[in-house]
Design an enzyme around this catalytic site. Structure first.
Site, PDB file in Angstrom:
ATOM      1  N   LYS A   1      65.964  49.581 110.223  1.00  0.00           N
ATOM      2  CA  LYS A   1      67.007  50.030 111.151  1.00  0.00           C
ATOM      3  C   LYS A   1      67.963  50.948 110.393  1.00  0.00           C
ATOM      4  O   LYS A   1      68.566  50.546 109.408  1.00  0.00           O
ATOM      5  CB  LYS A   1      67.765  48.819 111.721  1.00  0.00           C
ATOM      6  CG  LYS A   1      69.003  49.195 112.543  1.00  0.00           C
ATOM      7  CD  LYS A   1      69.694  47.974 113.153  1.00  0.00           C
ATOM      8  CE  LYS A   1      71.017  48.351 113.829  1.00  0.00           C
ATOM      9  NZ  LYS A   1      71.750  47.188 114.373  1.00  0.00           N
TER      10      LYS A   1
ATOM     11  N   ASP B   1      77.559  52.342 113.654  1.00  0.00           N
ATOM     12  CA  ASP B   1      77.409  51.663 114.941  1.00  0.00           C
ATOM     13  C   ASP B   1      78.787  51.354 115.516  1.00  0.00           C
ATOM     14  O   ASP B   1      79.404  50.353 115.186  1.00  0.00           O
ATOM     15  CB  ASP B   1      76.601  50.367 114.748  1.00  0.00           C
ATOM     16  CG  ASP B   1      76.445  49.575 116.038  1.00  0.00           C
ATOM     17  OD1 ASP B   1      76.754  50.130 117.121  1.00  0.00           O
ATOM     18  OD2 ASP B   1      76.012  48.409 115.962  1.00  0.00           O
TER      19      ASP B   1
ATOM     20  N   LYS C   1      82.784  48.480 120.134  1.00  0.00           N
ATOM     21  CA  LYS C   1      83.204  47.364 119.285  1.00  0.00           C
ATOM     22  C   LYS C   1      84.733  47.357 119.161  1.00  0.00           C
ATOM     23  O   LYS C   1      85.381  48.366 119.433  1.00  0.00           O
ATOM     24  CB  LYS C   1      82.600  47.529 117.880  1.00  0.00           C
ATOM     25  CG  LYS C   1      81.127  47.212 117.781  1.00  0.00           C
ATOM     26  CD  LYS C   1      80.670  47.286 116.331  1.00  0.00           C
ATOM     27  CE  LYS C   1      79.171  47.086 116.209  1.00  0.00           C
ATOM     28  NZ  LYS C   1      78.727  45.734 116.579  1.00  0.00           N
TER      29      LYS C   1
ATOM     30  N   ASP D   1      75.145  49.578 108.834  1.00  0.00           N
ATOM     31  CA  ASP D   1      74.104  49.317 109.816  1.00  0.00           C
ATOM     32  C   ASP D   1      72.793  50.055 109.520  1.00  0.00           C
ATOM     33  O   ASP D   1      71.844  49.982 110.297  1.00  0.00           O
ATOM     34  CB  ASP D   1      74.622  49.647 111.227  1.00  0.00           C
ATOM     35  CG  ASP D   1      74.095  48.683 112.277  1.00  0.00           C
ATOM     36  OD1 ASP D   1      73.589  47.622 111.889  1.00  0.00           O
ATOM     37  OD2 ASP D   1      74.175  49.013 113.474  1.00  0.00           O
TER      38      ASP D   1
ATOM     39  N   ASP E   1      75.721  48.097 122.623  1.00  0.00           N
ATOM     40  CA  ASP E   1      75.893  47.656 121.235  1.00  0.00           C
ATOM     41  C   ASP E   1      74.660  46.916 120.714  1.00  0.00           C
ATOM     42  O   ASP E   1      74.552  46.656 119.521  1.00  0.00           O
ATOM     43  CB  ASP E   1      77.148  46.771 121.126  1.00  0.00           C
ATOM     44  CG  ASP E   1      77.634  46.614 119.698  1.00  0.00           C
ATOM     45  OD1 ASP E   1      77.148  47.363 118.819  1.00  0.00           O
ATOM     46  OD2 ASP E   1      78.492  45.749 119.453  1.00  0.00           O
TER      47      ASP E   1
ATOM     48  N   GLU F   1      71.877  48.104 120.114  1.00  0.00           N
ATOM     49  CA  GLU F   1      71.136  49.364 119.977  1.00  0.00           C
ATOM     50  C   GLU F   1      70.027  49.286 118.933  1.00  0.00           C
ATOM     51  O   GLU F   1      69.043  50.018 119.016  1.00  0.00           O
ATOM     52  CB  GLU F   1      72.104  50.494 119.616  1.00  0.00           C
ATOM     53  CG  GLU F   1      72.452  50.640 118.124  1.00  0.00           C
ATOM     54  CD  GLU F   1      73.136  49.424 117.520  1.00  0.00           C
ATOM     55  OE1 GLU F   1      73.728  48.649 118.288  1.00  0.00           O
ATOM     56  OE2 GLU F   1      73.063  49.239 116.296  1.00  0.00           O
TER      57      GLU F   1
ATOM     58  N   ARG G   1      67.781  47.066 118.361  1.00  0.00           N
ATOM     59  CA  ARG G   1      66.477  46.668 118.910  1.00  0.00           C
ATOM     60  C   ARG G   1      65.843  47.794 119.705  1.00  0.00           C
ATOM     61  O   ARG G   1      64.624  47.867 119.828  1.00  0.00           O
ATOM     62  CB  ARG G   1      66.634  45.386 119.736  1.00  0.00           C
ATOM     63  CG  ARG G   1      67.517  45.529 120.940  1.00  0.00           C
ATOM     64  CD  ARG G   1      67.987  44.183 121.486  1.00  0.00           C
ATOM     65  NE  ARG G   1      68.910  43.502 120.576  1.00  0.00           N
ATOM     66  CZ  ARG G   1      69.436  42.297 120.796  1.00  0.00           C
ATOM     67  NH1 ARG G   1      69.097  41.609 121.872  1.00  0.00           N
ATOM     68  NH2 ARG G   1      70.272  41.767 119.936  1.00  0.00           N
TER      69      ARG G   1
HETATM   70  N1  BES Z   1      74.922  46.177 113.982  1.00  0.00           N
HETATM   71  C1  BES Z   1      75.245  45.084 114.824  1.00  0.00           C
HETATM   72  C2  BES Z   1      75.033  43.723 114.159  1.00  0.00           C
HETATM   73  C3  BES Z   1      75.903  43.432 112.966  1.00  0.00           C
HETATM   74  C4  BES Z   1      77.071  42.708 113.115  1.00  0.00           C
HETATM   75  C5  BES Z   1      75.521  43.829 111.700  1.00  0.00           C
HETATM   76  C6  BES Z   1      77.859  42.437 112.017  1.00  0.00           C
HETATM   77  C7  BES Z   1      76.309  43.551 110.578  1.00  0.00           C
HETATM   78  C8  BES Z   1      77.479  42.858 110.752  1.00  0.00           C
HETATM   79  C9  BES Z   1      74.380  45.124 116.081  1.00  0.00           C
HETATM   80  O1  BES Z   1      73.982  46.377 116.513  1.00  0.00           O
HETATM   81  C10 BES Z   1      75.154  44.512 117.179  1.00  0.00           C
HETATM   82  O2  BES Z   1      76.181  45.026 117.514  1.00  0.00           O
HETATM   83  N2  BES Z   1      74.645  43.411 117.706  1.00  0.00           N
HETATM   84  C11 BES Z   1      75.281  42.712 118.765  1.00  0.00           C
HETATM   85  C12 BES Z   1      74.208  42.272 119.739  1.00  0.00           C
HETATM   86  C13 BES Z   1      74.731  41.760 121.052  1.00  0.00           C
HETATM   87  C14 BES Z   1      75.421  42.856 121.797  1.00  0.00           C
HETATM   88  C15 BES Z   1      73.560  41.227 121.839  1.00  0.00           C
HETATM   89  C16 BES Z   1      76.009  41.504 118.187  1.00  0.00           C
HETATM   90  O3  BES Z   1      75.517  40.906 117.215  1.00  0.00           O
HETATM   91  O4  BES Z   1      77.087  41.198 118.676  1.00  0.00           O
HETATM   92 ZN    ZN Z   2      73.851  47.844 115.020  1.00  0.00          ZN
HETATM   93 ZN    ZN Z   3      75.418  47.323 117.768  1.00  0.00          ZN
END
Ligand code: BES
Ligand code: ZN
Ligand code: ZN
Length: 509
Positions: free
Chosen positions: A273, A278, A285, A296, A355, A357, A359
């Site tokens: 990834k 992000d 966020k 990210d 968010d 994204e 996946r």
């Molecule tokens: N890049 C984030 C996950 C992340 C969070 C990485 C903290 C490193 C530190 C990812 O893209 C994300 O935002 N995931 C969301 C998914 C949710 C919206 C289903 C999350 O984990 O809140």
């Molecule tokens: Zn992310």
């Molecule tokens: Zn994200």
């Protein structure tokens, strides 16, 4: 960094500093310690007593030599209990000593190898020697690229691994030197990955990431290509394109490949990834949540680091490194919650949270990987905050669809010392991904968030392909300096990936 072996008397090693490890449960601390101590008329032991030094893991005493030993300083380092000493302990030891060497401005250091059960099996000795080289190089790592003041200049350019001949009986000198060289290759690859993750997102955007990948490919003799927006469109990679729509920066699908001299039936595809930033997109966020989001692309950095090492170590299997690079930003052109996108595989996805994204980008990258006729696909991603909630900051979640691959991966991560925990691909959570209007939606509910992320990706992996999804959201960053890790990017994943690739046989049964 020059890394070499030293087999003479430790008292005679002419370096700026000697690191000597001691055990908390050994009366004489260690053989090397007592040898140095005798040369110093007991002053080393006295210094340890003065500081109530017990040899607990990570505890150190810095001793300035005034004669009796050639080296200018001795760092006594606690290695904890003898029974629990592993290559990871050796890596921590070397890392901590290197950090001290850095601080005191040492140019050269010697590290005493501790072999717990001498004479130890050759492989065990080699693993320890390699770990010392890795720790010594990584412990001295600091990201200084953008400091104009207070730079911690590094002068350390020579490491000598000191060993007692009897301890390594039966292990050939060439094998020992090979282990040192291997440690050096791995540590340099990890440092490269750290540099990528530490780089600011205004500089390291998808195009820049592609450019750095191209340079790695050129230096280490790998094939390189990158797909831009037009190519992605032609390939039907609308999930990847969709994520990038809110960004001023174009996305790239980066593809590096390595082929061994002899034909191999096995093809491993590493998929990373590569979100260079992000922001969450329109599902924005918080300010707090966004602060870390340059990391990210940690999965991409691990893949690139692994490919750099693979180019040098030349394993006997085919390896591809695929990076889905994009930036996730809010904008008038950005994808909206409710949008439906058609993936490269043909499945439609309702994007309910922009968010989630990673996946989306990975789904198309996995379909691309699938076209390379892989026997194994390993993806690495900073995919979910939920995985950090489950396992803490230090440990990655490993979702694996095949028991044989699970065994190989576990052996790889045990050997690398990187912390993983296997997680279940719970089928009963699959229903959370059912959309009212499309084939899939890109989020589940709050509970089991790391698992639904993995289940989403599984929809894009064809049956018969061994697959692992490694969620590295936690360990991509370290919150403090410790052992071979310095605060900031860790380069997590590089060593486990290389270890895995080297373990896989070139034939498939
Ligand atoms: N890049 C984030 C996950 C992340 C969070 C990485 C903290 C490193 C530190 C990812 O893209 C994300 O935002 N995931 C969301 C998914 C949710 C919206 C289903 C999350 O984990 O809140
Ligand atoms: Zn992310
Ligand atoms: Zn994200």
């Amino acid at each position: 960094m020059k890394v070499s072996l030293y087999t003479d008397d430790l008292r005679a090693v002419a370096t700026d500093l000697i690191g000597v490890g001691v055990f908390s449960d050994e009366p004489d601390r260690s053989l090397a310690f007592s040898h140095l101590n005798r040369g110093l008329d007991g002053a080393l032991e006295q210094a340890c007593r003065d500081e109530d030094f017990r040899g607990k893991p990570g505890q150190t005493v810095v001793f300035n030599v005034k004669g009796g030993v050639q080296s200018k300083r001795i760092v006594v380092h606690g290695n904890g209990e003898r029974e629990r000493y592993t290559p990871e302990s050796a890596r921590q030891f070397a890392g901590n000593v290197a950090r001290i060497a850095q601080r005191v401005g040492a140019r050269s250091m010697a590290l005493q190898l501790s072999v717990v059960d001498a004479p130890a099996p050759a492989q065990k000795v080699l693993d320890l020697v390699r770990a010392l080289a890795e720790g010594a190089i990584l412990g001295g790592y600091a990201y200084q690229e953008y400091r104009t003041k207070d730079r911690r200049e590094s002068h350390l350019d020579e490491v000598r691994v000191a060993l007692v001949a009897e301890d390594v009986q039966g292990v050939k000198g060439a094998a020992l030197r090979g282990a040192l060289a291997r440690g050096q290759v791995l540590a340099e690859a990890v440092a490269m990955a750290r540099n990528l993750v530490n780089a600011p997102p205004n500089v390291l955007h998808p195009l820049e990431l592609a450019d750095r990948a191209r340079r790695v490919a050129k230096t280490y003799d790998l094939d390189y290509k990158a797909l831009g927006p037009k190519d992605l469109e032609k390939a039907g990679m609308n999930l990847h394109l969709g994520v990038a729509k809110g960004s001023a920066h174009e996305p790239r699908l980066i593809h590096l490949s390595y082929a061994p001299a002899q034909r191999s039936e096995r093809t491993v595809v590493l998929v990373g990834k590569g979100l260079t930033f992000d922001a969450g997109g329109l599902s924005l966020k918080t300010a707090e949540g966004m602060m870390e989001m340059k990391v990210d692309m940690g999965g991409a950095a691990a893949v690139l680091g692994a490919m750099q090492a693979i180019g040098q170590l030349k394993p006997s299997v085919n390896v591809h490194g695929i990076i889905g690079a994009a930036e996730n930003m809010p904008d008038g052109n950005a994808i909206r919650p409710g949008d439906i996108l058609r993936s490269k595989k043909g499945l439609t996805v309702e994007v309910l949270n922009t968010d989630a994204e990673g996946r989306l980008v990975l789904a198309d990258a996995l379909s691309y990987a699938q076209d390379l006729r892989p026997t194994e696909i390993i993806d690495l991603a900073t995919l979910t905050g939920a995985c950090m909630v489950a396992l803490g900051r230090g440990t990655a979640g490993a979702f694996i669809n095949d028991e044989e691959l699970a065994k190989d991966l576990a052996a790889a991560w045990e050997s690398s010392g990187e912390s993983f925990w296997r997680m279940p691909l719970l089928g009963e959570l699959r229903e959370q991904l059912v959309s009212d209007v499309a084939d899939l939606k890109n989020i589940g509910d709050r509970y089991g968030g790391a698992i639904t992320g993995a289940l989403f990706l599984r929809e894009f992996v064809e049956p018969g392909v061994r697959w692992a999804h490694l969620d590295i959201a936690g360990p991509v960053l370290a919150t403090k300096d410790s052992g071979h890790q310095s605060k900031g990017a860790t380069g997590f994943g590089v060593r486990t990936l290389v270890e895995l690739v080297e373990r896989l046989r070139s034939t498939v049964d």
